[in-house]
Write a protein that holds these residues in place. Structure first.
Motif, PDB file in Angstrom:
ATOM      1  N   SER A 147      15.958 -49.339  54.808  1.00 15.03           N
ATOM      2  CA  SER A 147      14.845 -49.813  53.976  1.00 15.03           C
ATOM      3  C   SER A 147      13.522 -49.399  54.596  1.00 15.03           C
ATOM      4  CB  SER A 147      14.891 -51.339  53.861  1.00 15.03           C
ATOM      5  OG  SER A 147      16.107 -51.744  53.278  1.00 15.03           O
ATOM      6  N   VAL A 148      12.559 -49.069  53.735  1.00 16.36           N
ATOM      7  CA  VAL A 148      11.255 -48.576  54.184  1.00 16.36           C
ATOM      8  C   VAL A 148      10.148 -49.286  53.415  1.00 16.36           C
ATOM      9  CG1 VAL A 148       9.773 -46.530  54.304  1.00 16.36           C
ATOM     10  CG2 VAL A 148      12.226 -46.307  54.700  1.00 16.36           C
ATOM     11  N   ALA A 149       9.079 -49.627  54.141  1.00 12.63           N
ATOM     12  CA  ALA A 149       7.875 -50.192  53.512  1.00 12.63           C
ATOM     13  C   ALA A 149       6.814 -49.101  53.476  1.00 12.63           C
ATOM     14  CB  ALA A 149       7.378 -51.390  54.301  1.00 12.63           C
ATOM     15  N   GLU A 150       6.203 -48.924  52.319  1.00 14.97           N
ATOM     16  CA  GLU A 150       5.170 -47.901  52.126  1.00 14.97           C
ATOM     17  C   GLU A 150       3.880 -48.583  51.686  1.00 14.97           C
ATOM     18  OE1 GLU A 150       4.120 -44.420  48.850  1.00 14.97           O
ATOM     19  OE2 GLU A 150       5.996 -45.543  48.678  1.00 14.97           O
ATOM     20  N   VAL A 151       2.790 -48.310  52.390  1.00 14.96           N
ATOM     21  CA  VAL A 151       1.482 -48.823  51.990  1.00 14.96           C
ATOM     22  C   VAL A 151       0.929 -47.895  50.916  1.00 14.96           C
ATOM     23  CG1 VAL A 151      -0.880 -49.254  52.737  1.00 14.96           C
ATOM     24  CG2 VAL A 151       1.027 -49.886  54.222  1.00 14.96           C
ATOM     25  N   VAL A 152       0.713 -48.443  49.725  1.00 21.35           N
ATOM     26  CA  VAL A 152       0.129 -47.671  48.628  1.00 21.35           C
ATOM     27  C   VAL A 152      -1.390 -47.716  48.743  1.00 21.35           C
ATOM     28  CG1 VAL A 152      -0.051 -47.477  46.118  1.00 21.35           C
ATOM     29  CG2 VAL A 152       2.125 -48.160  47.167  1.00 21.35           C
ATOM     30  N   ASP A 153      -1.916 -48.914  48.953  1.00 25.24           N
ATOM     31  CA  ASP A 153      -3.333 -49.125  49.240  1.00 25.24           C
ATOM     32  C   ASP A 153      -3.444 -50.465  49.957  1.00 25.24           C
ATOM     33  OD1 ASP A 153      -3.576 -51.257  47.259  1.00 25.24           O
ATOM     34  OD2 ASP A 153      -3.833 -49.724  45.723  1.00 25.24           O
TER      35      ASP A 153
ATOM     36  N   HIS B 296      -3.984 -53.365  49.121  1.00 28.66           N
ATOM     37  CA  HIS B 296      -3.432 -54.544  48.446  1.00 28.66           C
ATOM     38  C   HIS B 296      -2.161 -54.259  47.644  1.00 28.66           C
ATOM     39  CE1 HIS B 296      -7.569 -55.752  49.407  1.00 28.66           C
ATOM     40  NE2 HIS B 296      -6.967 -56.894  49.667  1.00 28.66           N
ATOM     41  N   THR B 297      -1.514 -53.139  47.947  1.00 26.34           N
ATOM     42  CA  THR B 297      -0.249 -52.804  47.282  1.00 26.34           C
ATOM     43  C   THR B 297       0.726 -52.266  48.319  1.00 26.34           C
ATOM     44  OG1 THR B 297      -1.521 -52.150  45.323  1.00 26.34           O
ATOM     45  CG2 THR B 297       0.812 -51.549  45.367  1.00 26.34           C
ATOM     46  N   ILE B 298       1.919 -52.847  48.331  1.00 23.68           N
ATOM     47  CA  ILE B 298       2.977 -52.365  49.227  1.00 23.68           C
ATOM     48  C   ILE B 298       4.225 -52.114  48.397  1.00 23.68           C
ATOM     49  CG2 ILE B 298       3.734 -54.701  49.880  1.00 23.68           C
ATOM     50  CD1 ILE B 298       4.034 -53.111  52.794  1.00 23.68           C
ATOM     51  N   ARG B 299       4.928 -51.065  48.748  1.00 26.45           N
ATOM     52  CA  ARG B 299       6.129 -50.677  48.014  1.00 26.45           C
ATOM     53  C   ARG B 299       7.283 -50.620  49.007  1.00 26.45           C
ATOM     54  NH1 ARG B 299       4.553 -45.614  45.489  1.00 26.45           N
ATOM     55  NH2 ARG B 299       3.390 -46.958  44.079  1.00 26.45           N
ATOM     56  N   PHE B 300       8.345 -51.329  48.691  1.00 26.12           N
ATOM     57  CA  PHE B 300       9.555 -51.326  49.521  1.00 26.12           C
ATOM     58  C   PHE B 300      10.592 -50.434  48.853  1.00 26.12           C
ATOM     59  CE2 PHE B 300       7.465 -55.342  50.422  1.00 26.12           C
ATOM     60  CZ  PHE B 300       7.518 -55.392  51.801  1.00 26.12           C
ATOM     61  N   HIS B 301      11.176 -49.544  49.639  1.00 27.74           N
ATOM     62  CA  HIS B 301      12.238 -48.655  49.157  1.00 27.74           C
ATOM     63  C   HIS B 301      13.525 -49.091  49.848  1.00 27.74           C
ATOM     64  CE1 HIS B 301       9.335 -45.873  47.356  1.00 27.74           C
ATOM     65  NE2 HIS B 301       8.600 -46.088  48.436  1.00 27.74           N
ATOM     66  N   PHE B 302      14.540 -49.409  49.044  1.00 27.10           N
ATOM     67  CA  PHE B 302      15.833 -49.830  49.559  1.00 27.10           C
ATOM     68  C   PHE B 302      16.856 -48.734  49.269  1.00 27.10           C
ATOM     69  CE2 PHE B 302      13.665 -53.785  48.112  1.00 27.10           C
ATOM     70  CZ  PHE B 302      13.326 -54.240  49.366  1.00 27.10           C
ATOM     71  N   PRO B 303      17.884 -48.588  50.112  1.00 26.00           N
ATOM     72  CA  PRO B 303      18.870 -47.521  49.921  1.00 26.00           C
ATOM     73  C   PRO B 303      19.737 -47.702  48.676  1.00 26.00           C
ATOM     74  CG  PRO B 303      19.504 -48.924  51.754  1.00 26.00           C
ATOM     75  CD  PRO B 303      18.145 -49.363  51.327  1.00 26.00           C
ATOM     76  N   GLY B 304      19.713 -48.888  48.095  1.00 26.56           N
ATOM     77  CA  GLY B 304      20.494 -49.147  46.894  1.00 26.56           C
ATOM     78  C   GLY B 304      19.986 -50.408  46.225  1.00 26.56           C
ATOM     79  N   PRO B 305      20.571 -50.773  45.097  1.00 24.26           N
ATOM     80  CA  PRO B 305      20.151 -51.992  44.410  1.00 24.26           C
ATOM     81  C   PRO B 305      20.307 -53.210  45.323  1.00 24.26           C
ATOM     82  CG  PRO B 305      21.612 -50.687  43.023  1.00 24.26           C
ATOM     83  CD  PRO B 305      21.636 -50.079  44.392  1.00 24.26           C
ATOM     84  N   ASP B 306      19.343 -54.113  45.252  1.00 19.24           N
ATOM     85  CA  ASP B 306      19.380 -55.322  46.080  1.00 19.24           C
ATOM     86  C   ASP B 306      18.847 -56.486  45.255  1.00 19.24           C
ATOM     87  OD1 ASP B 306      19.280 -57.325  47.979  1.00 19.24           O
ATOM     88  OD2 ASP B 306      18.337 -56.088  49.510  1.00 19.24           O
TER      89      ASP B 306
ATOM     90  N   ALA C 181      -0.680 -54.956  57.245  1.00 21.14           N
ATOM     91  CA  ALA C 181      -0.103 -56.029  58.063  1.00 21.14           C
ATOM     92  C   ALA C 181       1.349 -56.281  57.662  1.00 21.14           C
ATOM     93  CB  ALA C 181      -0.919 -57.310  57.921  1.00 21.14           C
ATOM     94  N   ILE C 182       1.628 -56.250  56.372  1.00 26.06           N
ATOM     95  CA  ILE C 182       2.999 -56.456  55.913  1.00 26.06           C
ATOM     96  C   ILE C 182       3.900 -55.335  56.430  1.00 26.06           C
ATOM     97  CG2 ILE C 182       4.519 -56.527  53.901  1.00 26.06           C
ATOM     98  CD1 ILE C 182       2.255 -57.961  52.422  1.00 26.06           C
ATOM     99  N   LYS C 183       3.435 -54.105  56.335  1.00 27.86           N
ATOM    100  CA  LYS C 183       4.241 -52.977  56.826  1.00 27.86           C
ATOM    101  C   LYS C 183       4.510 -53.102  58.323  1.00 27.86           C
ATOM    102  CE  LYS C 183       4.518 -47.951  57.288  1.00 27.86           C
ATOM    103  NZ  LYS C 183       5.924 -48.037  57.521  1.00 27.86           N
ATOM    104  N   LEU C 184       3.506 -53.451  59.100  1.00 27.63           N
ATOM    105  CA  LEU C 184       3.703 -53.621  60.540  1.00 27.63           C
ATOM    106  C   LEU C 184       4.780 -54.670  60.809  1.00 27.63           C
ATOM    107  CD1 LEU C 184       2.976 -53.233  63.542  1.00 27.63           C
ATOM    108  CD2 LEU C 184       1.177 -54.940  63.200  1.00 27.63           C
ATOM    109  N   ASN C 185       4.707 -55.808  60.143  1.00 28.83           N
ATOM    110  CA  ASN C 185       5.695 -56.872  60.333  1.00 28.83           C
ATOM    111  C   ASN C 185       7.076 -56.428  59.871  1.00 28.83           C
ATOM    112  OD1 ASN C 185       4.489 -59.786  61.086  1.00 28.83           O
ATOM    113  ND2 ASN C 185       2.930 -58.519  60.118  1.00 28.83           N
ATOM    114  N   PHE C 186       7.158 -55.761  58.729  1.00 33.78           N
ATOM    115  CA  PHE C 186       8.437 -55.276  58.218  1.00 33.78           C
ATOM    116  C   PHE C 186       9.063 -54.290  59.201  1.00 33.78           C
ATOM    117  CE2 PHE C 186      11.158 -52.502  55.685  1.00 33.78           C
ATOM    118  CZ  PHE C 186      11.920 -53.435  54.998  1.00 33.78           C
TER     119      PHE C 186
END
Length: 105
Positions: free
Chosen positions: A49-55, A57-67, A22-27
């Protein structure tokens, strides 16, 4: 990269489980907009920026640089159940009615 682990057993008001999917869909929906937060563009995540579903109950956000504001930006990030975005009567910030969610909600 920012990884968040979600509390288990949480549900949206409509009863749908609160998951990383659900978080990934919204993102992903918010990232489609040119300016998800026009009054405070500093709240917008960079376009790459990309949201990745790990499982579930775990989501990982990848940003192009430090934020350094990434966690603060999460405060302005709207998260709705999938029923908000999908289905024949889904409002989706006006996508179905206006063709865009920007400025119509």
């Amino acid at each position: 990269t920012l990884e968040l682990r979600l509390r288990k057993g949480v549900r949206f008001q409509d009863g749908e489980p609160f998951t990383a999917h659900a978080i990934k869909l919204n993102f992903d929906e918010m990232q489609r907009w040119a300016a998800p937060h026009p009054p405070g563009t500093w709240l917008n995540f960079p376009p790459d920026s990309v949201a990745e579903v790990v499982d579930d109950h775990t989501i990982r956000f990848h940003f192009p640089g430090p934020d350094g504001l990434a966690v603060g930006k999460m405060r302005g990030f709207h998260i709705a159940s999938t029923a908000f975005w999908k289905g024949p009567d889904a409002p989706g910030f006006g996508y179905k009615k206006f063709g865009s969610g920007e400025g119509h909600w």
